[in-house]
Design a protein around this motif. Structure first.
Motif, mmCIF file in Angstrom:
data_model
loop_
_atom_site.group_PDB
_atom_site.id
_atom_site.type_symbol
_atom_site.label_atom_id
_atom_site.label_comp_id
_atom_site.label_asym_id
_atom_site.label_seq_id
_atom_site.Cartn_x
_atom_site.Cartn_y
_atom_site.Cartn_z
ATOM 1 N N ARG A 1 0.806 -1.226 0.000
ATOM 2 C CA ARG A 1 0.000 0.000 0.000
ATOM 3 C C ARG A 1 0.837 1.273 0.000
ATOM 4 N N GLY A 2 2.099 1.168 0.344
ATOM 5 C CA GLY A 2 2.955 2.350 0.360
ATOM 6 C C GLY A 2 4.308 2.029 0.963
ATOM 7 N N THR A 3 5.321 2.751 0.528
ATOM 8 C CA THR A 3 6.688 2.543 1.001
ATOM 9 C C THR A 3 7.366 3.896 1.140
ATOM 10 N N ILE A 4 8.147 4.055 2.210
ATOM 11 C CA ILE A 4 8.882 5.293 2.446
ATOM 12 C C ILE A 4 10.339 4.943 2.719
ATOM 13 N N ASN A 5 11.238 5.677 2.094
ATOM 14 C CA ASN A 5 12.678 5.451 2.241
ATOM 15 C C ASN A 5 13.176 6.227 3.459
ATOM 16 N N LEU A 6 13.718 5.508 4.424
ATOM 17 C CA LEU A 6 14.142 6.152 5.667
ATOM 18 C C LEU A 6 15.427 6.947 5.507
ATOM 19 N N ALA A 7 16.176 6.699 4.429
ATOM 20 C CA ALA A 7 17.443 7.425 4.242
ATOM 21 C C ALA A 7 17.221 8.925 4.147
ATOM 22 N N THR A 8 16.084 9.334 3.624
ATOM 23 C CA THR A 8 15.786 10.763 3.477
ATOM 24 C C THR A 8 14.585 11.182 4.308
ATOM 25 N N ILE B 1 6.406 10.061 10.440
ATOM 26 C CA ILE B 1 7.521 9.829 9.509
ATOM 27 C C ILE B 1 7.227 10.607 8.240
ATOM 28 N N SER B 2 8.119 11.523 7.874
ATOM 29 C CA SER B 2 7.902 12.374 6.702
ATOM 30 C C SER B 2 9.105 12.298 5.777
ATOM 31 N N ALA C 1 20.744 2.940 6.568
ATOM 32 C CA ALA C 1 20.418 3.288 5.178
ATOM 33 C C ALA C 1 21.251 4.455 4.692
ATOM 34 N N VAL C 2 21.430 5.468 5.550
ATOM 35 C CA VAL C 2 22.262 6.616 5.171
ATOM 36 C C VAL C 2 23.699 6.184 4.953
ATOM 37 N N ARG C 3 24.190 5.299 5.822
ATOM 38 C CA ARG C 3 25.565 4.819 5.684
ATOM 39 C C ARG C 3 25.753 4.007 4.409
#
Length: 798
Positions: free
Chosen positions: A74-81, A94-95, A126-128
């Motif tokens: 139903r939806g996915t959000i990338n935590l890196a950004t 979470i935005s 994820a950022v790393r």
């Protein structure tokens, strides 16, 4: 110390720590995957709804049920950004930069803290990983061979790997430090609350809560200790190795300095030998030197034996050319010598090839080395003249803009032909497209070029001069950018201009643009009519597209601003590929980025391959499509039926296609001209007498003499009208009586009325072989006439 409660499960994801789980709520799996139920805000009618969330590989996805995990996300959000914020004891947000925002609620404060911990650790990882991915293509910054001749690249790779590992450990330490601070604060708060409740006798639930937080704090502290131990052990293990590598680098630097010193001496001697060859007689074969290489009777000519060896090698002086008395050419020759010396390898530094040091008669001539013409970077500042706008515009509502006599106060000192040529500011996009092997990727660059042509209009609220009939404008940029451009005004009513560009880098651009414009009081709409064609020689791909509508707002009241809106289809007529671009109109109520442009590149079967996104005033990016699927509904129809489903694309990481060049310094006082626009009206020799650069009213306006420019503008327009009337009378004289009778029989009111029979000079009106449209195509002859300086056929329009 409180005893650990038997029903107080804890779940967190911490590097190097053991995670405990709550069987019914969340289920940790391999790696850093975390699953569980959360309540997600949907809308004001349904409120919070229970959804199944899965955190894996830095992505947070959700489903309505666990059964949907295999087929419908139903939806996915990338935590890196993404940003993670806590609202209260159970709620958090979470935005992802405004594009995606999840308002979530956990069943309890402890459960919320577990998710926050897992999300923050997943985000850090994820950022790393993203940073490591960006650095994976970097090469070792060493342009010299390794000291031992081998193993330099391996050692560089090993050092980089170690640095990345240490960086990862430092990131773990930083993450654990933040978590310890958060858990410590929560534990301290719970202990304070427990102390207050102890006096009241209500300690049961609070003891359980404090026990859970203490367990979280202990796990995080253990992870911190383990990460510190790993970091210390790794640093100690590599310390001696780094010391050896540092010593090797120092020795290599010393050798390089010695090598550069030898090359400098050789360079200096070569320059002296080159200068001496133009004035000294050639040494004869009987020339002798002493054992040290010095000439007899002269003593030691130099302190270095190598320099004398170079003199002995010069036995064929006539092969040297005479250096002309041109300081620019002297400098260029010196730079060539330096280039030869700097390119000598370390292994070959002791044996130079004499042939590489000889300048023979085939060397480039001085005229071929002339620098590119330096273009101007400034024009006179725009004067500040007051004007009663309403007194001019109140009688123009609903009329065709090209038929309204406008003072130069509304203009900018460029003609429409020059504005049309300004589309070539980012011609390097077409140069890149010409090199593409894949036609779909080539289409992406062509689409970016169509968008880039609007970037110069964002602040350009001035109206360009309407070209006179027969007016031309050439833009010769062969030396700088490899292309030549020619525009000609081929029609006056309706106004239309033909444009032809030929590039030495494998592409041709042609177009005929006619403008339809309407003034509606608050805004002015400009609708370009006509098709633009781009043909690539190597692949024979032929693309065509049309322009979107330009709207100028706040004509009467307020600050002028420009918007572009509409849709463009860039079509490859050879392969059937297509790029559909959508320019979203600005809306005060929209949350989208202003001046947004989106596009989809599809093949002839309709399958999507690339997604384009960006803005028409800043930059464009493209992403390769990996998978597409039908997502949410597109809306409800008029009869209550469901609309079409939206297509959801899964893409790779976006790459930059085009980015706008910054405006020159002081552009706000120079009509917001770009660097190219500042050079368009610069005087050049050899242009046709009809060139826009020679237009007197436009030149006067650029110089700030607006009153004289207005008078000159009226003179030119009246001259154009008189020439048109004379042309119509000539057409009436050559018409036969039979034609007049035929016209009178069909419509008596048309008697003695004849159409303008004007024909363009450099373009021919014919049917386009691809689109079957009647258009003007370049017939040749202009550049040949310029080379000969023969402009007898050019009309006198100025």
């Amino acid at each position: 110390m409180f005893k650990l409660h038997a029903k107080a499960p804890v779940c967190t994801v911490i590097p190097g720590a053991v995670a405990m789980s709550e069987p019914k709520a969340t289920t940790p799996t391999q790696g850093d995957t975390y699953k569980g139920w959360l309540f997600k805000w949907t809308n004001y009618i349904k409120g919070y709804q229970r959804r199944w969330f899965v955190l894996s590989n830095g992505l947070l996805s959700y489903y309505r049920t666990q059964a949907e995990m295999g087929h419908t996300c139903r939806g996915t959000i990338n935590l890196a950004t993404a940003n993670i914020a806590v609202e209260d004891s159970c709620n958090f947000v979470i935005s992802n930069g405004g594009a995606q925002t999840y308002h979530l609620k956990a069943s309890s404060e402890v459960e919320r803290q577990r998710w926050i911990t897992a999300l923050e650790l997943a985000k850090a990882k994820a950022v790393r990983m993203q940073a490591e991915s960006d650095d994976s293509g970097d090469e070792c910054p060493s342009s010299s061979p390794p000291p031992s001749g081998q193993g330099g690249g391996a050692r560089c790779s090993e050092v980089q790997s170690t640095l990345r590992t240490l960086g990862s450990k430092v990131e773990d330490l930083s993450t654990c430090n933040d978590l310890i601070a958060k858990h410590g604060s929560a534990l301290q708060r719970s202990l304070s609350e427990l102390e207050g409740l102890r006096l009241g006798g209500e300690t049961g639930d609070k003891i359980r809560q404090v026990t859970e937080r203490a367990t979280l704090f202990r796990i995080t502290s253990n992870a911190m200790i383990n990460a510190c131990r790993d970091f210390l052990a790794l640093a100690q293990a590599h310390s001696k190795r780094w010391q050896k590598a540092l010593q090797a680098e120092r020795e290599q630097r010393v050798r390089l300095e010695e090598t550069l010193e030898q090359l400098a001496k050789q360079h200096n001697h070569l320059e002296r030998a080159f200068r001496g060859a133009t004035v000294l007689p050639a040494p004869t074969a009987n020339s002798t030197t002493d054992s040290k290489g010095s000439a007899p009777g002269k003593g030691d000519a130099s302190d270095e034996d190598e320099e004398n060896e170079f003199f002995d090698a010069m036995e064929d002086a006539p092969e040297f050319i005479t250096v002309p008395a041109d300081p620019k050419y002297h400098r260029r020759s010196g730079s060539n010598v330096s280039g030869i010396s700097s390119e000598i390898g370390m292994d070959d530094q002791s044996s130079l090839d004499d042939q590489s040091l000889v300048f023979n008669q085939e060397s480039p001539q001085p005229q071929e080395m002339e620098p590119v013409k330096k273009r101007r970077t400034r024009i006179p500042d725009k004067p500040n003249y007051s004007l009663n706008l309403w007194s001019i515009m109140k009688n123009c509502i609903g009329k065709e803009l090209s038929k309204i006599p406008m003072p130069v106060n509304f203009n900018e000192p460029l003609s429409m032909l020059q504005r049309l040529s300004e589309d070539l500011e980012y011609c390097e996009l077409l140069d890149k497209a010409a090199k593409c092997q894949n036609s779909l990727e080539q289409l992406c660059y062509v689409a970016a070029f169509t968008v880039s042509s609007y970037s110069t209009t964002v602040h350009r609220t001035g109206k360009p001069f309407n070209p006179l009939l027969g007016e031309t404008f050439e833009l010769d940029r062969l030396r700088e950018s490899g292309y030549r451009s020619l525009c000609e005004q081929v029609s006056h009513h309706p106004p239309a201009a033909a444009h032809h560009v030929i590039s030495e880098r494998g592409w041709t651009l042609r177009q005929e643009i006619a403008l339809a414009s309407k003034f509606r009081g608050k805004y002015l709409s400009i609708m370009p009519l006509g098709t633009i064609h781009c043909i690539f020689e190597k692949s024979n791909n032929h693309y065509s597209w049309k322009k979107v509508t330009t709207t100028v707002h706040n004509i009467i009241v307020g600050k002028l601003w420009i918007d572009q809106s509409g849709e463009i289809d860039v079509v490859n007529h050879k392969t059937g590929d297509r790029c559909h671009l959508k320019f979203a109109p600005y809306s005060y109520f929209s949350r989208d980025v202003a001046r947004k442009v989106t596009g989809v590149v599809t093949d002839k079967e309709g399958k999507a391959h690339y997604i384009l996104s960006g803005t028409w005033d800043e930059k464009m990016e493209f992403s390769r499509v990996m998978q597409s699927s039908k997502g949410g509904l597109g809306g409800i129809g008029e009869n209550g039926t469901e609309g079409k489903q939206k297509t959801v694309y899964q893409t790779l990481r976006a790459r930059e296609l085009w980015k706008k060049n910054p405006l020159p310094e002081g552009a706000e006082t120079m009509y917001y001209f770009s660097s190219l626009a500042l050079t368009l009206n610069e005087m050049e020799e050899g242009v046709a007498p009809t060139d826009s650069r020679l237009r007197p009213d436009q030149r006067l306006m650029e110089q700030g003499r607006w009153e004289e420019a207005n008078a000159e503008k009226q003179r030119l327009e009246e001259k154009q009208r008189s020439v048109r009337r004379e042309r119509e009378r000539e057409a009436a004289r050559v018409a036969s009586p039979a034609e007049d009778a035929l016209i009178e029989d069909s419509d008596p009111s048309l008697k003695s009325t004849h159409q303008d029979n004007y024909k363009a000079l450099w373009f021919e009106r014919c049917e386009d072989p691809v689109t079957n449209e009647i258009t003007h195509i370049y017939k040749g002859g202009y550049w040949e006439a310029k080379e000969q300086g023969n402009w007898e056929m050019s009309p006198d329009i100025f």
